[in-house]
Design an enzyme around this catalytic site. Structure first.
Site, short mmCIF file in Angstrom:
data_model
loop_
_atom_site.label_atom_id
_atom_site.label_comp_id
_atom_site.label_asym_id
_atom_site.label_seq_id
_atom_site.Cartn_x
_atom_site.Cartn_y
_atom_site.Cartn_z
N GLY A 27 0.80 -1.23 0.00
CA GLY A 27 0.00 0.00 0.00
C GLY A 27 0.83 1.26 0.00
O GLY A 27 0.32 2.35 -0.33
N GLY A 35 -14.79 14.26 -32.92
CA GLY A 35 -14.65 14.47 -31.48
C GLY A 35 -13.27 14.99 -31.13
O GLY A 35 -13.10 15.79 -30.21
C1 HXC Z 1 10.52 -4.17 9.12
C2 HXC Z 1 11.80 -5.05 7.46
C3 HXC Z 1 10.67 -5.22 6.64
C4 HXC Z 1 9.43 -4.80 7.17
C5 HXC Z 1 12.38 -5.92 5.56
N1 HXC Z 1 12.82 -5.50 6.74
N2 HXC Z 1 11.07 -5.77 5.49
N3 HXC Z 1 11.72 -4.53 8.67
N4 HXC Z 1 9.41 -4.29 8.41
N5 HXC Z 1 8.34 -4.84 6.46
C6 HXC Z 1 14.20 -5.43 7.18
C7 HXC Z 1 14.99 -6.69 6.92
O1 HXC Z 1 14.85 -7.57 7.98
C8 HXC Z 1 16.39 -6.13 6.80
O2 HXC Z 1 16.86 -5.84 8.11
C9 HXC Z 1 16.20 -4.79 6.15
O3 HXC Z 1 14.83 -4.43 6.37
C10 HXC Z 1 16.42 -4.84 4.65
O4 HXC Z 1 15.61 -5.87 4.08
P1 HXC Z 1 16.22 -6.94 3.08
O5 HXC Z 1 15.15 -7.89 2.75
O6 HXC Z 1 17.49 -7.47 3.64
O7 HXC Z 1 16.58 -6.03 1.84
P2 HXC Z 1 16.71 -6.46 0.33
O8 HXC Z 1 17.44 -7.75 0.23
O9 HXC Z 1 17.28 -5.26 -0.38
O10 HXC Z 1 15.23 -6.71 -0.17
C11 HXC Z 1 14.32 -5.65 -0.19
C12 HXC Z 1 12.94 -6.17 -0.55
C13 HXC Z 1 12.52 -7.29 0.43
C14 HXC Z 1 12.94 -6.68 -2.01
C15 HXC Z 1 11.98 -4.97 -0.51
O11 HXC Z 1 12.78 -6.81 1.74
C16 HXC Z 1 11.07 -7.61 0.29
O12 HXC Z 1 10.62 -8.19 -0.70
N6 HXC Z 1 10.31 -7.21 1.29
C17 HXC Z 1 8.86 -7.37 1.21
C18 HXC Z 1 8.28 -6.17 0.57
C19 HXC Z 1 6.80 -6.10 0.74
O13 HXC Z 1 6.05 -6.93 0.27
N7 HXC Z 1 6.38 -5.08 1.46
C20 HXC Z 1 4.99 -4.79 1.59
C21 HXC Z 1 4.69 -4.86 3.03
S1 HXC Z 1 2.97 -4.53 3.20
P3 HXC Z 1 18.40 -5.95 8.51
O14 HXC Z 1 18.39 -5.78 9.97
O15 HXC Z 1 18.87 -7.28 8.06
O16 HXC Z 1 19.08 -4.84 7.79
C22 HXC Z 1 2.86 -2.88 3.27
C23 HXC Z 1 1.47 -2.40 3.50
C24 HXC Z 1 1.46 -0.94 3.59
O17 HXC Z 1 3.78 -2.15 3.15
C25 HXC Z 1 0.04 -0.47 3.65
C26 HXC Z 1 0.00 1.02 3.63
C27 HXC Z 1 -1.39 1.51 3.47
#
Ligand code: HXC
Length: 531
Positions: A186, A420
């Protein structure tokens, strides 16, 4: 009583004051570390800069004033008590670009992946409120994994506050999102709500659901780049307006874009001292449009020759290339340009072109940027895909946007203005202030072949011989009547016929006339634009 200039300050325990300053210096140093050296190294290894490095490259040297650099989160579940970093996962503050004030928020991926926390929400809200009160553009540098899972609803509430502010600020201050890393779930709705999205090739991705979730739910297999990379959003979805080659290019594009935009909706766009001759005539324009209506030509050639030298800054270059939108300068004044591109799909208007044009018009109108439209359009794209995709509703957005716009509106019909498309592309009846035509203009309900088919199709089918010759004769007769702008000029439907070479001085004169144009809309809460 006045103190002598060389007197010591009161309470002059110099040592304790020096301690206080030294402590602050140490604290300040701590706030600049983000998630620490190893995470900064990891960020660099991915070819990405840190939040502060980005800000310093974006802003004029030495102008950044950071605020809220001491804020930390207040959560302790899921190991969060041990994961406190000064400033949390976003760097915010204000500074200058090209000498003009801006506010900026840069997500810090080195702190828990730039995850959106309650603290990030608090900081983002504060800087946006400041931007809105000060009336200056808001620039978001995005690089985040999304909502901070450990903070649950506190994170979601922060996002909601941000989206609400994006909406309040819409049309008041320009909002620019620069995508420099992931933006998932989101969270994409904050950039989605802003005026311009700049994506960096290779390192930035935007998607609601990632490849893994898609595979689980629908069995579709798709890689990250194809799903939500920079070129996907620049060419297919239209979510992004610009594709940058790297971070420096993205920041350069941001600075350049801002040079065309006013700081807020109460200001005119920034003008520059003219360097190009306002009376410049370009004889090559006279032969640019082929007399054969089926032959294409490059509308960008016309744009380059008419507007100030190298001032055209295209927006949405890769999306719906049958339409052209962007900013340019005319005698130093910023204008918004809308045009068809005959080189692409003959300049037909389809669903994507409708969205692209309508959105640009609304931005320009909100920010006092006069609109100049170049028309060469055979009509709306035919076909069930377009009809079923809602071309009626999408095309209506163009009419709506032009009709609602109160900025100065000029139009130049270079060739086809059929049906149009004639009406929607800034005709007099949706209140273009001045409509000009080139001698090559054709203004008709439809093209000659289509018109003859409808008017004489049955007779031509029944003819035993000479049907082709008769069709040809009728087409020529129709063209003679409607080819050329004289019929329209004789009835006042166009205001004048221009020698193409004189287009630049004539547009400059028209803009000068309309500089202080006053126009308003009927009182309403807001319209109900067909979205
Ligand atoms: C807290 C998080 C996190 C999260 C990752 N981290 N996701 N911390 N909350 N949601 C942390 C990891 O543990 C890691 O910590 C650091 O952030 C970096 O993440 P990595 O995965 O190591 O980075 P990378 O390899 O570069 O990969 C990035 C990524 C992957 C491709 C974005 O993290 C990923 O696919 N994440 C899921 C993305 C996703 O689906 N997000 C949507 C969430 S739902 P350390 O301590 O090791 O550095 C959402 C809803 C919002 O956002 C709604 C709003 C209305």
């Amino acid at each position: 009583m006045t103190r002598p200039a060389n007197a010591k300050p009161p309470n002059g325990d110099a040592a304790s004051h020096a301690d206080l300053i030294a402590r602050l210096a140490e604290q300040r140093k701590q706030t600049q570390l983000g998630g620490g050296p190893s995470r900064i190294e990891a960020q660099h290894a991915k070819g990405k800069l840190t939040a502060r490095e980005r800000i310093h490259r974006l802003l004029d040297e030495g102008t950044f004033n950071e605020i809220d650099s001491y804020i930390t989160h207040r959560h302790s579940d899921f190991g969060m008590a041990d994961q406190r970093y000064a400033g949390d996962s976003v760097v915010v503050g204000f500074g200058k670009i090209g000498g003009r004030r801006v506010c900026v928020a840069a997500q810090d991926f080195t702190v828990l992946g730039g995850s959106f926390s309650e603290a990030q929400g608090q900081k983002a809200a504060k800087i946006m409120d400041l931007a809105l009160e000060a009336g200056v553009p808001m620039i978001n540098l995005n690089d985040s994994v999304g909502a901070r899972i450990q903070e649950g609803v506190y994170s979601l509430a922060g996002y909601s506050e941000l989206f609400w502010r994006n909406t309040q600020a819409s049309g008041v201050i320009p909002q620019i999102s620069v995508m420099l890393g992931p933006c998932a779930g989101g969270s994409v709705y904050s950039p989605g709500l802003t005026d311009f999205v700049i994506m960096t090739k290779g390192t930035s991705h935007m998607f609601i659901t990632g490849p893994e979730v898609i595979k689980t739910v629908t069995s579709e297999e798709i890689d990250l780049e194809t799903l939500g990379g920079a070129m996907t959003h620049n060419t297919v979805s239209g979510v992004a307006h610009f594709a940058a080659e790297g971070e420096d290019d993205a920041l350069r594009l941001t600075r350049e874009l801002l040079s065309y935009l006013p700081s807020n909706n109460a200001e005119p766009p920034p003008s520059v001292s003219p360097t190009d001759d306002p009376r410049r005539m370009d004889a090559d324009l006279n032969t640019l449009v082929p007399t054969d209506p089926a032959m294409p030509y490059d509308m960008k050639e016309a744009i380059a020759r008419i507007f100030d030298h190298e001032s055209f800054f295209e927006v949405h270059e890769y999306f719906a290339a049958n339409a052209i939108v962007g900013f340019a300068r005319l005698h130093g004044q910023v204008v918004g340009l809308v045009a068809q591109q005959p080189l692409n799909l003959a300049g037909v208007i389809d669903i994507d072109a409708s969205d692209k044009i309508a959105r640009f018009i609304r931005f320009a109108d909100a920010f006092n940027i006069p609109l100049i439209t170049f028309v060469d359009c055979p009509g709306f794209m035919p076909g069930s895909m377009q009809e079923h995709g809602g071309i009626i509703r999408h095309g209506a957005k163009i009419v709506y946007a032009y009709s609602e716009a109160t900025v100065p509106k000029l139009a130049v019909i270079t060739r086809k203005a059929y049906g149009g498309a004639y009406i929607v592309m800034s005709s007099k009846y949706i209140r273009a202030d001045l409509v000009y035509a080139w001698p090559t203009a054709e203004i008709a309900v439809m093209g000659a072949e289509g018109a003859v088919n409808i008017l004489y199709g049955k007779e031509l089918k029944q003819m035993k011989e000479n049907a082709d010759a008769e069709r040809e004769r009728l087409v020529t007769e129709f063209r003679d009547k409607f080819a050329g702008p004289y019929r329209s000029a004789a009835s006042g439907h166009v205001d004048d016929i221009l020698i193409p070479a004189e287009t630049r001085p004539r547009l400059i004169a028209a803009l000068e006339l309309l500089r202080d144009k006053q126009a308003s809309l009927p009182a309403k809460k807001h319209g109900t634009m067909p979205l």
